[in-house]
Design a protein around this motif. Structure first.
Motif, mmCIF file in Angstrom:
data_model
loop_
_atom_site.group_PDB
_atom_site.id
_atom_site.type_symbol
_atom_site.label_atom_id
_atom_site.label_comp_id
_atom_site.label_asym_id
_atom_site.label_seq_id
_atom_site.Cartn_x
_atom_site.Cartn_y
_atom_site.Cartn_z
ATOM 1 N N PRO A 46 0.569 -1.004 -0.338
ATOM 2 C CA PRO A 46 -0.202 0.215 -0.003
ATOM 3 C C PRO A 46 0.361 1.252 0.038
ATOM 4 N N LEU A 47 2.385 1.199 0.357
ATOM 5 C CA LEU A 47 2.604 1.855 0.619
ATOM 6 C C LEU A 47 3.526 2.450 -0.379
ATOM 7 N N ALA A 48 3.252 1.738 -1.650
ATOM 8 C CA ALA A 48 3.797 1.816 -2.667
ATOM 9 C C ALA A 48 3.137 2.483 -4.196
ATOM 10 N N HIS A 49 1.879 2.439 -3.324
ATOM 11 C CA HIS A 49 0.593 3.105 -4.217
ATOM 12 C C HIS A 49 -0.040 4.515 -3.361
ATOM 13 N N LEU A 50 0.880 5.107 -2.565
ATOM 14 C CA LEU A 50 0.208 6.403 -2.493
ATOM 15 C C LEU A 50 0.151 7.879 -2.992
ATOM 16 N N GLY A 51 0.372 7.411 -4.358
ATOM 17 C CA GLY A 51 0.627 8.336 -5.282
ATOM 18 C C GLY A 51 1.980 8.943 -5.548
ATOM 19 N N TYR A 52 2.688 8.677 -4.186
ATOM 20 C CA TYR A 52 4.273 9.393 -4.949
ATOM 21 C C TYR A 52 4.914 8.557 -6.275
ATOM 22 N N TYR A 53 5.170 7.390 -6.130
ATOM 23 C CA TYR A 53 5.541 6.117 -6.674
ATOM 24 C C TYR A 53 4.306 5.834 -7.984
ATOM 25 N N LYS A 113 8.129 -11.769 4.071
ATOM 26 C CA LYS A 113 7.264 -13.371 3.030
ATOM 27 C C LYS A 113 6.067 -12.833 2.086
ATOM 28 N N THR A 114 6.342 -11.365 1.781
ATOM 29 C CA THR A 114 5.065 -11.392 0.832
ATOM 30 C C THR A 114 4.957 -11.082 -0.310
ATOM 31 N N PRO A 115 4.797 -12.533 -1.400
ATOM 32 C CA PRO A 115 5.063 -11.839 -2.823
ATOM 33 C C PRO A 115 4.881 -10.742 -3.634
ATOM 34 N N ALA A 116 3.527 -10.274 -3.555
ATOM 35 C CA ALA A 116 3.325 -9.251 -4.113
ATOM 36 C C ALA A 116 4.245 -7.745 -3.675
ATOM 37 N N ASN A 117 5.632 -7.641 -2.647
ATOM 38 C CA ASN A 117 6.610 -7.131 -2.856
ATOM 39 C C ASN A 117 8.178 -7.625 -3.957
ATOM 40 N N ALA A 118 7.415 -8.681 -4.596
ATOM 41 C CA ALA A 118 7.849 -8.262 -6.589
ATOM 42 C C ALA A 118 7.796 -7.485 -7.054
ATOM 43 N N LEU A 119 6.790 -6.362 -7.149
ATOM 44 C CA LEU A 119 6.391 -5.678 -7.630
ATOM 45 C C LEU A 119 6.316 -4.436 -7.444
ATOM 46 N N ILE A 120 7.158 -4.487 -6.576
ATOM 47 C CA ILE A 120 7.445 -2.833 -6.140
ATOM 48 C C ILE A 120 8.668 -3.440 -5.443
ATOM 49 N N LEU A 121 9.874 -3.315 -6.127
ATOM 50 C CA LEU A 121 10.847 -3.986 -6.029
ATOM 51 C C LEU A 121 11.706 -2.462 -5.919
ATOM 52 N N PRO A 122 11.913 -1.813 -7.274
ATOM 53 C CA PRO A 122 12.291 -0.121 -6.930
ATOM 54 C C PRO A 122 12.019 0.899 -5.495
ATOM 55 N N PHE A 123 10.510 0.814 -5.313
ATOM 56 C CA PHE A 123 10.407 1.481 -4.475
ATOM 57 C C PHE A 123 11.219 0.007 -2.972
#
Length: 344
Positions: A46-53, A113-123
């Protein structure tokens, strides 16, 4: 940069696609006396999708205005993006730290271990550049077979429509492995289940922990709850097993329609990404061919000229470096205009 001894130095991130063996490896690692883990926290996505990234397009507020406003706000901060990351890090440090203190029984490390973390790796790599990352890969066809059979009762087409996980996860994880912007170790699922002792020794060395052979027999320890994303598999066994290594190949050898769908998905993935993942394109379907020969079947070669395949190859070319080139900037600008025009 966070100081030594901070929460960042105690964080481990297990990066992998859904159904790639991350739960198995989490169970093994959390059986170690120095590592605490729990069901997938999903604190960071959720933090990766607050608007800045990134933005949340369906959020009940004007996401375009929010994204523009938060980026302007961050730009005016004394430290800019660095200040924004400090704020995000303060939030997650408190939650990780207090959970570890309350539930970790004195263990020094928290494993997320959250698989979806792989989709926000730059952040994630900007937020925690000094944390340690364990990257797990598995043959992509095996990943999709397990995903379709676990969640969609073997309906490959429905699984792809719901979530084309190979096209999302393989490029993202491959890029992360190539960039090596953070401390990481790459683990292959196939080697993990075939040689668990050697792989665990390698992981413990990377983490600076002593090797504990008993961790491989994770079933002897109190079970770690697996969360909503782990409906089958690892709970059936008490240690790594090899029974699933070739099951996907046998299934595809006996079902040409499923094989064709998997071929189509993998045809859109860049050769370099497959190479980094650990499965060069010429070797992708050798296990299927071997399974077919063993069963007395024939596997037909895919046609290189199908319309769907050509469209996908064109998309691969257009998407290459799209986040860094002029074409990508144009697409994002057009998308923003379309969002404004179609807003209800």
């Amino acid at each position: 940069m966070t100081p030594a001894g901070s929460m960042e130095s105690r964080l481990l991130f297990l990066i992998g696609a859904p159904r790639s063996g991350t739960t198995l490896l989490m169970r093994m690692l959390s059986a170690h006396s120095g590592i605490y883990s729990r069901p997938e926290p999903h604190l960071l996505t959720p933090l990766a999708h607050l608007g800045y990234y990134e933005t949340v397009d369906t959020a009940p507020f004007d996401h375009l205005q929010a994204a523009q406003s938060v980026r302007q706000f961050v730009a005016d901060l004394p430290g800019g993006e660095s200040d924004y990351l400090d704020a995000c890090r303060a939030y997650t440090d408190i939650l990780y730290g207090r959970m570890l203190a309350a539930r970790g029984a004195g263990k020094p490390f928290f494993l997320d271990k959250t698989p979806a973390n792989a989709l926000i790796l730059p952040f994630l790599s900007k937020l925690y550049p000094q944390a340690r990352y364990i990257v797990l890969t598995r043959h992509p066809a095996a990943v999709f077979s397990s995903y379709a059979n676990s969640f969609f009762d073997g309906d490959y087409e429905a699984a792809r429509r719901f979530n084309p996980i190979l096209n999302r996860y393989v490029p993202a994880i491959a890029r992360f492995l190539r960039d090596r912007a953070v401390p990481l170790v790459h683990v292959h699922y196939e080697r993990l289940v075939q040689r668990p002792e050697a792989e665990m020794q390698r992981l413990c060395e990377f983490l600076g922990l002593g090797f504990e052979p008993d961790a491989i027999e994770y079933g002897r320890h109190a079970p770690t709850a697996t969360g909503l994303g782990d409906p089958t598999g690892v709970g059936q066994h008490s240690r790594p097993v090899t029974t699933s290594l070739e099951a996907w190949a046998t299934e595809l050898a006996h079902d040409p329609s499923k094989l064709g769908l998997v071929r189509d998905m993998l045809s859109t993935i860049d050769d370099a990404d497959l190479e980094t993942w650990g499965v060069p394109r010429p070797t992708l379907f050798l296990p299927v061919e071997n399974a077919a020969r063993h069963a007395g079947l024939t596997v037909e070669a895919p046609s290189p000229w199908g319309r769907f395949r050509l469209e996908r190859k064109l998309l691969v070319i257009l998407r290459r470096n799209i986040h860094r080139n002029a074409f990508g900037r144009l697409v994002r600008h057009v998308r923003m205009l379309c969002d404004v025009l179609l807003r209800g």
